[in-house]
Motif scaffolding. Structure first.
Motif: not given
Length: 241
Positions: A76-78
Motif C-alpha cells: 500500500k505504501q509503494l
C-alpha cells in the motif's frame, strides 16, 4: 556536495531453482549521477533495476532509496517510493485507445491526484521536454517506435522523479533514433535527475563517458567512475586505484 541517493549493500537475488540472478552486490549512487549498467544478456541488469523500483525484493542484503529501505515498504505504501522513480521499460505498455496526452496525464492523476489544470501543465511540460508536444493528440499506434519511446520517457519524468531507471531504452531503434533518445536522457540528467540505464550499446558507453557498473553472471565486476576503477574480485574485497 551531492548527497547519496541510492545505497545497495550486499544484495543477492535468488529465484526458484536456486538461480542466483545477483550475488553480493554493493554500490552507492549520488544525486545527479548518470550511471550505465552493462553486461551480457543474463548478467543481472534487468533484475537489478527491478529491485530498485521494487517489482522484485532481494533475497539478502539491503536497498535504500533516499531515506527508505525498499524491502520494508508495504504494498500500500509503494506509491511513496515510486513517486521518486520514473521507469522506462524495454517494452513500453500504453493505453492503445488513448492519445499521447492521455497516456501521460493518467500517470499524473494516479500519483498526485492533481486537478485538471495541473495535470495539463505537467503533461505538456513533459511532452515539451521530449519533443512530442505537437503529437499530443495522436493515438499511440500512429507513432513510430522512436516516437513511442519518447512518450515513454515523458511518462517517466512527468511527476518530476529524482531518479529515472531505463532498461535498454535504445533496443530496436536504428542508430539515428537511438542517438536522439540518448540525448534526451543526457538532457534529463543535466536537469538534476539521476539516471540509471541498463544498456548493450557499447558504442554510446565508450563515446559518452559516464560511470559504468558492469555485471557478469550476477556479480559486480567493475565500477568505473571519474577515470578510475573500483574492482570487486570475487565480491570479497574492494580495491580502488
Amino acid at each position: 556536495m551531492r548527497h547519496q541517493l541510492i545505497d545497495v549493500r550486499k544484495v543477492t537475488k535468488i529465484y526458484k531453482g536456486r538461480i542466483h540472478a545477483l550475488r553480493n552486490i554493493t554500490f552507492s549512487i549520488k544525486q545527479g549521477e548518470f550511471v550505465y549498467v552493462i553486461g551480457a544478456s543474463g548478467a543481472g541488469k534487468s533484475t537489478l533495476l527491478k529491485l530498485l523500483y521494487r517489482e522484485e525484493i532481494q533475497t539478502f542484503g539491503s536497498i535504500k532509496i533516499g531515506n527508505t529501505f525498499a524491502s520494508q515498504i508495504t504494498h500500500k505504501q509503494l506509491y511513496l517510493l515510486r513517486r521518486q522513480l520514473g521507469v522506462v521499460m524495454q517494452s513500453d505498455l500504453f493505453l492503445s485507445n488513448r492519445t499521447v496526452f492521455e497516456n501521460i496525464a493518467v500517470c499524473v492523476e494516479a500519483v498526485s491526484g492533481a486537478n485538471n489544470s495541473k495535470v495539463a501543465i505537467r503533461t505538456n511540460e513533459a511532452l515539451d521536454v521530449v519533443g512530442m508536444l505537437d503529437k499530443s493528440s495522436r493515438k499511440i499506434n500512429e507513432l513510430s517506435i522512436g516516437q513511442q519511446k519518447r512518450v515513454a520517457i515523458a511518462r517517466a519524468i512527468v511527476n518530476h522523479p529524482s531518479i529515472v531507471l531505463a532498461d535498454e531504452p535504445t533496443a530496436n531503434l536504428d542508430a539515428k533514433a537511438a542517438l536522439e533518445i540518448m540525448k534526451l536522457f543526457f538532457k534529463i540528467n543535466s536537469m538534476g535527475t539521476t539516471v540509471i540505464m541498463a544498456t548493450h550499446d557499447s558504442t554510446m558507453v565508450n563515446t559518452v563517458r559516464e560511470r559504468v557498473l558492469e555485471l557478469s553472471k550476477g556479480e559486480l565486476v567493475r565500477d568505473e567512475q571519474d577515470g578510475g576503477y573500483t574492482r570487486y574480485p570475487d565480491n570479497k574485497d574492494v580495491y580502488i586505484w
